[in-house]
Structures are given as structure tokens and as C-alpha cells.
Design an enzyme around this catalytic site. Structure first.
Site, PDB file in Angstrom:
ATOM      1  N   ASP A  28       0.816  -1.218   0.000  1.00 48.63           N
ATOM      2  CA  ASP A  28       0.000   0.000   0.000  1.00 48.63           C
ATOM      3  C   ASP A  28       0.846   1.264   0.000  1.00 48.63           C
ATOM      4  O   ASP A  28       0.297   2.364  -0.080  1.00 48.63           O
ATOM      5  CB  ASP A  28      -0.953   0.000   1.199  1.00 48.63           C
ATOM      6  CG  ASP A  28      -2.401  -0.171   0.786  1.00 48.63           C
ATOM      7  OD1 ASP A  28      -2.648  -0.564  -0.370  1.00 48.63           O
ATOM      8  OD2 ASP A  28      -3.293   0.093   1.612  1.00 48.63           O
TER       9      ASP A  28
ATOM     10  N   ASP B 219     -10.376  -6.070  11.258  1.00 50.45           N
ATOM     11  CA  ASP B 219     -10.345  -7.501  11.538  1.00 50.45           C
ATOM     12  C   ASP B 219     -11.491  -7.924  12.452  1.00 50.45           C
ATOM     13  O   ASP B 219     -12.236  -8.859  12.151  1.00 50.45           O
ATOM     14  CB  ASP B 219      -8.987  -7.892  12.139  1.00 50.45           C
ATOM     15  CG  ASP B 219      -8.512  -6.915  13.203  1.00 50.45           C
ATOM     16  OD1 ASP B 219      -9.296  -6.050  13.622  1.00 50.45           O
ATOM     17  OD2 ASP B 219      -7.347  -7.019  13.636  1.00 50.45           O
TER      18      ASP B 219
END
Length: 743
Positions: free
Chosen positions: A136, A454
């Protein structure tokens, strides 16, 4: 099947933990007794008594939730040898492995390449594996490191499998100059030395590249990285390794991906990167199972994939109920006695296995094997999607919707597609505009709306009725590094607290999942246990200030010596600490580790978690948005061990000018002021002769001890000293508090 062996692939072991349960109820009884005492004494006390009652009411409710979460302690033992007897290698399901990195400075490429090398070398058919690396940060350095690592992998992977090397991250395997004594053949010694020399060459290449002593050849693959900005660049997808057709003893496929980013398009941090990995891998390999790890969590157990298969393939019932197999986060070279309280060994052992007895452990964001079907939104009742709904859900890529339909039907295509035929589709699904008008991040893939993507993703899976399992082989499956120092630890904790509160205060609140979906009630309580981490900062900070308030005003908030209730807080203090110490000792940790975690628990609540609450307040008021902050990885990839003095130095608490350090410093100064006023007789006269007593002083002393790193920081220098600006702000707040108390 190759073998019809009926032996189970795993065992479910239930532990009663009778003594712990007895102590938990004793603690609950004492908490309730203290609440009853508060209620019966309300008429004789003022505002401080009410604050103490509300804080203790919170602690009691939280303790009930904790008991519920720990109650059903369940452990699973897996048998990968039985799996290999039952299933032929060519019948094992393919696995796509995802590695995510976001910043080549905070997450050095040498860390990432070691993780990748360890995954490429796991004991699993190589033609069944594909590794995808998401960068990223769009760093040419990361891509260069992967290219060089792929060359080293051609030597490293065969070496590991030939000699059954157990630790397959090179920097850990070559952590000293001694050749493993278990293998004494001359051939092995020669190959070991050659392999170490090759790794050191690789290491030097990466270090030279970081130091910019060698230029990248921008005329070849690296031309894609010329004139790009980190947050404004097109998609880059490069196949670094591609297995040759028909050669199962080669290397797994390795693919580099840097998704498109544009300033005006939200990229959803790690969740967005994971969804791009899911879509691109769905086009290239479409494996029914997916493993995701952070760039610093290397595979420490070469049989890790086989252990996961024991859970996910264990029975037809499992395949209809178990959504993911989570491995605990364990850390290598952890500082002795966990000085920063972030290794969480006791939480994983007792809370993780306790929740496993309900609906399943939380998804921890790394070291987890997922079913692609589940990530694609499938429920245990196996609902089907029509063609139009597929387009709405997965986007307007025909190739992706076809692969998604195959995955949802449980059809596994042979991963031997010509990459050229799907290259255009891969770039399309990795673009920043692809998700518009689709269900990505809402109903399928990794969920958006929180910096703790998550936990939110795991919650959405449990809401659909799925279960999960925590897998704990004897040899830890994955090892990673923990942040060291004050600022890095606090940054990580603040991000967690903020993200968890984002979920709690949204439509994704687990209470709604219990009422309107398929989340079990006790599983809801378990999620509330973790989602309220940030909110815990409010009662803990208030309660921490009460002993100082009592001493400064010469009032009391605890029972007096002549009352029978005087022994309730004493018994509560002793019992709770015995209970906690016993859990640390049974987890193989020391009393010093328990004390360090107690200290850091108080510090974290007053700093990182408290600022996590402030961040949510600013977000809800529309003043600012939450930001995903990457935690700095302090892993050393060298083969040299640190000295004992260096390890001790690394365990010292460090400071910076962050405002997060103001509240703990203020509480410390407040208690030092209170103790000084009691010592030098500066307290005002007590009302009715019932002034502050021994319990208030003891509470104040305990808090000073808990804030010992800050006490040392008052007299420290450099990064080990609290900045003067923080001390002045805290002194001003302390003076203000004392003035208000006296008035």
C-alpha cells in the site's frame, strides 16, 4: 480419498478450571458486597461516593462479562500426520496467501521478504500455493526486495525441504554462527554455509538499496515506479514468480500488487487492500482457502497449513459451520517479562479459549485461514445468488463474477490460467473506482467502517451464524514482533480503542447481531468485552483520581477501620491479584510479567484508550475522521544477538510530545501532591472526624507504583524523560484539580 482412516483430524478438549471459576465467583461476590455497602451508605456521603459507586458498578458488570467469556474453556489438538494419511497431496485444496505492508519505512522490506520466504517454504504442495503481497506504500524498494527474495527462494525452499528445517524465516534460522548440531553431515555443513552466505548477500543488497547506494534500473520493471506518488498512482501488478506447468516441485506463485490510489477516492486502509487481494487472487488462482498475515508475522511452523486443514477439513459438519481457523499472535525475541504489556499471552490462553467454547474466537487480522466462500458472504444455510445479484455484489467484471460463482458453488478450478488472459480484469478490479455500487466492504470481503477491520469482519461472519476455532500447535504457527517503547505501544492501543468504539457505536454493534441476526448471546457479551476497551478508560481514570481527592479533601471513599465492610476492598484486592498471578504462572510467565501488565493496563487506560474515546467524540461531532496509523516495526533482521544491556535498554519506557502522556502524568502528580499533603499535615480538618484513612493512602501509593515509568520519566532525559511541555500541562491540570477540591 487416498485413505479411509477414520481417526479424527483433531480433538476437542474441554477444561473445567474449577479453582479459577471458584475465585471468579468470590471476586464477583466481593464486588456485589461493595456495591451493597455503597447503596446503604449513600445518605451519609457526597458526590465522590456516587462516582465510586458508578465506577464499581462498571467494574462489576465488566467482570460478569469476563466470567461469561472465560467460562467454556475449550482447546483443539490437531493431527496433520493423519491428514496426510487420509488425503492424497493432489487432493489437498489450494491456498492463497496474503501478505500486507503499507509503509517501507515503518515496515522495512527485509521484514516482508522474510515473511514471504517463510510462506513459500511451508510443507504443502507448491502447486497448491500462491502468495500475494499487497504494497500500500507503492514502494519500488519493496518490489525490488521481492524480486531479490524470489531469486534466493530458488535456493532456500529446496534447502528447507531437503533438511526439514523447522524455522523457515532466514533471519531467524541464521541468528547465530553455530551450525545446528542435529545435522552433522559434511554435505549439510557445506550447504548451510553457502545458504547463510547467500542470505547475507541478500541482506546487504536490501540494506544498500535502503541507503540508496545502488540505483534502480528504471528502464525495466521499475519504470512503473517512476514519477509516482504514494497516494496518487495507478495499479501495479507484477508476477514475480510463476510456477512452470507440470512441475509441482517448483516454487509457489508470487505476485506483487499495489492497488490504484487517488486523492479523492477513499481507500479504506488495510480492509481495502485485503479486498483487492481477494479480487485479484480470485481471478488468478481462486483458491477456496485464504491465509492472511501481516508483513512481520512469519510462518514459524512449517506444517501450519496442514494444521489449518485439520480444522477446516476435519468433518462435513466443520465445513458447514467453521468459517476460519485463527492462530494466536505470539512474538519472537519478546522483551523479558513483557515490560510494555502487549504480548497478551494470558488473554489468548484464557479468553481466547473461553470464547472458543461459545461461537468462536475473534478474527485477529493476521495468522488466519479463511474460506473464500465465507468472505464472499456465504451463510451456513447456503443461500444462492442470481446473476444480477452477483453483479451487484461483486462488481461489473464478468471474469470476477464468474470466479465468485465458482467459489460459492465450491468448485475449485485448476490454477493454471494464462495470466495474460486475465491481466486486464485484474487491473480493473484493483482500481479505486471498482467498488462503487457493489457490496464490497458492506456485505462481502473485509468490512469497512472501522480502523479495526479484523474484529468487524469477524463479527460480520459470526453474525451470519458461522463459528471459528483457535488452533494452537505445540510449535507456534506464526511469530511476529511487538512495538517497543511508549509512543509505538500507545499508538497501537489508541488505534485499537478507536476502531473498537467505531464498531460499538455503529449499526454493527454486536447487540444488534444478537437481536436481528445469528450471534449467540454469550458471544455478544464476549464482543462487548473487547469493544468496551476504550470506554473502560473513563471509570478507570475517574477511580484512579478518587484516592487523591479523598486525601486532599480529607474525606473517605472506602470503609473505615471500625466497619466490617473495611475488609471488603482488602479481600477484593488480595483475591483479584492472587487470581491474576495464578493465570500468569500457569501460562509460564513470571510474577514480574504480571506486574508489568498491571502497570501497563493502568497506563494504557489513562492514555491511549482515553484518547481513543476523544477521537470517537470528534468523529461523531463531525470535527475530524479517524485515521489508520501504521505501527512501527522494530524487528532486527540481522543475525547478531543484542547484549543483555541492550535488551534492558529496549525495555525502558520512552516518551515523546504526544498529548496522550498528559493524563497519566497528571494523575501521578496528583497522587504525589496528595501523599505530600498527608505526610506534612496539610489536609483540612475532617468532617465528623471521618477523614481519609489507610485504604485511601494505600490506594494512592499503589497508583504511584503503577505509574512508576512516569515517575522515572519526571527525572529522565532524552527519550526516557517526559518532555517539559507535558510536565507543565500536567502541573497546570493538577493545580486546577487541587483548587477545585479545596473550593
Amino acid at each position: 480419498m487416498a485413505n479411509s482412516n477414520s481417526s479424527p483430524l483433531y480433538e476437542r478438549l474441554e477444561h473445567k478450571n474449577t479453582m479459577h471459576k471458584v475465585m471468579e465467583f468470590i471476586i464477583l461476590f466481593l464486588l456485589l458486597s461493595l456495591l451493597v455497602y455503597r447503596l446503604l451508605s449513600f445518605s451519609n456521603h457526597g458526590f465522590a461516593w456516587l462516582v465510586a459507586f458508578l465506577c464499581e458498578l462498571w467494574f462489576t458488570l465488566y467482570w460478569v462479562i469476563t466470567i461469561s467469556s472465560k467460562w467454556s474453556f475449550v482447546e483443539y489438538k490437531t493431527y496433520p500426520d493423519r491428514l496426510l494419511q487420509r488425503v492424497a497431496e493432489h487432493e489437498l485444496p489450494p491456498v492463497d496467501m496474503f501478505v500486507t505492508t503499507a509503509d517501507s519505512e515503518l515496515e522495512p522490506p527485509i521484514i516482508t521478504l522474510n515473511t514471504v520466504l517463510s510462506l513459500l517454504a511451508v510443507d504443502y504442495p507448491t502447486d497448491k500455493l500462491a502468495c500475494y503481497v499487497s504494497d500500500d506504500g507503492c514502494s519500488p524498494l519493496t518490489f525490488y526486495s521481492l524480486v531479490e527474495a524470489s531469486k534466493f527462494a530458488e535456493l532456500w525452499v529446496p534447502f528447507c525441504k531437503k533438511y526439514n528445517v523447522q524455522v523457515r524465516a532466514p533471519f531467524r534460522y541464521f541468528n547465530n554462527d553455530a551450525i545446528p548440531s542435529s545435522k552433522n553431515s559434511g554435505e549439510f555443513k557445506q550447504e548451510w554455509k553457502t545458504m547463510k552466505d547467500e542470505y547475507m548477500k541478500l541482506n546487504r543488497k536490501i540494506e544498500d538499496a535502503v541507503g540508496k547506494s545502488i540505483p534502480f534500473d528504471l528502464s525495466e520493471d521499475f519504470s512503473l515506479f517512476s514519477n509516482i506518488e504514494r497516494n496518487n498512482h495507478p495499479t501495479i501488478i507484477k508476477v514475480v514468480l510463476d510456477k512452470e506447468e507440470g512441475h509441482s516441485n517448483g516454487l509457489p506463485r508470487l505476485v506483487y500488487i499495489s492497488r490504484e490510489k487517488r486523492p479523492k477516492h477513499p481507500h479504506h486502509s488495510k480492509a481495502g487492500a485485503m479486498n483487492v487481494l481477494t479480487r485479484v487472487s480470485g481471478l488468478m488462482t481462486n483458491a477456496p482457502l485464504m491465509l492472511n498475515v501481516d508483513c512481520d508475522m512469519f510462518a514459524n511452523n512449517p506444517s501450519v497449513v496442514l494444521h489449518a486443514m485439520c480444522i477446516l477439513l476435519g468433518s462435513n459438519e466443520n465445513q458447514n459451520e467453521i468459517a476460519f481457523a485463527q492462530f494466536p499472535q505470539i512474538f519472537y525475541d519478546g522483551l523479558k517479562d513483557d515490560p510494555f504489556g502487549n504480548q497478551m499471552a494470558v488473554i489468548w490462553k484464557y479468553l481466547g479459549h473461553g470464547i472458543q467454547g461459545i461461537q468462536g474466537v475473534f478474527y485477529a487480522g493476521t495468522g488466519c485461514f479463511h474460506r473464500r466462500q465465507v468472505i464472499y458472504g456465504l451463510s451456513p444455510n447456503n443461500g444462492k445468488l442470481g446473476n444480477q445479484e452477483l453483479l451487484k455484489t461483486f462488481g461489473n467484471s464478468k471474469e470476477l463474477t464468474n470466479s465468485a460463482a465458482d467459489a460459492l458453488r465450491g468448485e475449485t478450478k485448476c490454477p493454471s490460467m494464462l495470466l495474460k488472459s486475465i491481466e486486464a480484469a485484474a487491473y480493473q478490479v484493483a482500481s479505486c473506482e471498482y467498488e462503487y455500487g457493489t457490496n464490497w466492504g458492506r456485505k462481502v470481503g473485509w468490512m469497512y467502517g472501522s480502523t479495526t477491520e479484523d474484529i468487524l469482519t469477524g463479527l460480520s461472519i459470526h453474525n451470519r451464524g458461522w463459528k471459528s476455532i483457535i488452533c494452537t500447535p505445540d510449535q507456534p504457527a506464526f511469530l511476529g514482533c511487538t512495538p517497543t517503547g511508549g509512543p509505538a505501544s500507545m499508538t497501537q492501543q489508541k488505534r485499537w480503542a478507536t476502531g473498537l468504539l467505531e464498531v460499538l457505536l455503529s449499526k454493527n454493534c454486536p447487540i444488534f447481531g444478537t437481536v436481528f441476526a445469528h450471534l449467540q448471546f454469550r458471544q455478544c457479551l464476549a464482543y462487548l468485552w473487547i469493544f468496551t476497551w476504550g470506554l473502560r478508560s473513563l471509570p478507570e481514570t475517574c477511580y484512579a483520581a478518587l484516592p487523591a481527592y479523598s486525601i486532599i479533601t480529607n474525606t473517605h471513599i472506602f470503609p473505615k477501620g471500625q466497619e466490617l465492610a473495611y475488609y471488603i476492598p482488602i479481600a477484593l484486592f488480595v483475591t483479584t491479584n492472587i487470581y491474576n498471578i495464578s493465570q500468569y504462572i500457569q501460562s509460564g510467565l513470571s510474577i514480574r510479567a504480571w506486574w508489568n501488565n498491571q502497570k501497563m493496563g493502568r497506563i494504557t487506560a489513562m492514555s491511549a484508550w482515553l484518547f481513543g474515546v476523544f477521537g470517537i467524540v470528534l468523529k461523531l461531532s463531525g470535527i475530524s475522521e479517524t485515521v489508520f496509523e501504521v505501527t512501527k516495526k522494530d524487528q532486527s533482521s540481522s543475525t547478531e544477538k543484542g547484549t543483555e544491556e541492550e535488551d534492558t535498554e529496549a525495555g525502558r519506557f520512552t516518551f515523546d510530545k504526544s498529548p496522550m502522556f498528559v493524563p497519566p502524568t497528571t494523575v501521578l502528580l496528583l497522587h504525589l501532591t496528595a501523599l505530600a499533603s498527608a505526610l506534612f499535615g496539610l489536609q483540612p480538618p475532617a468532617h465528623d472526624g471521618l477523614g481519609s484513612g489507610r485504604l485511601e493512602v494505600a490506594g494512592s501509593v499503589c497508583l504511584v507504583l503503577c505509574l512508576w515509568p512516569f515517575l522515572k520519566g519526571l527525572f529522565g532525559s532524552g527519550k526516557y524523560g517526559i518532555p517539559l511541555s507535558t510536565i507543565f500541562k500536567s502541573a497546570g491540570l493538577t493545580l486546577m484539580f487541587c483548587t477545585l477540591c479545596r473550593s
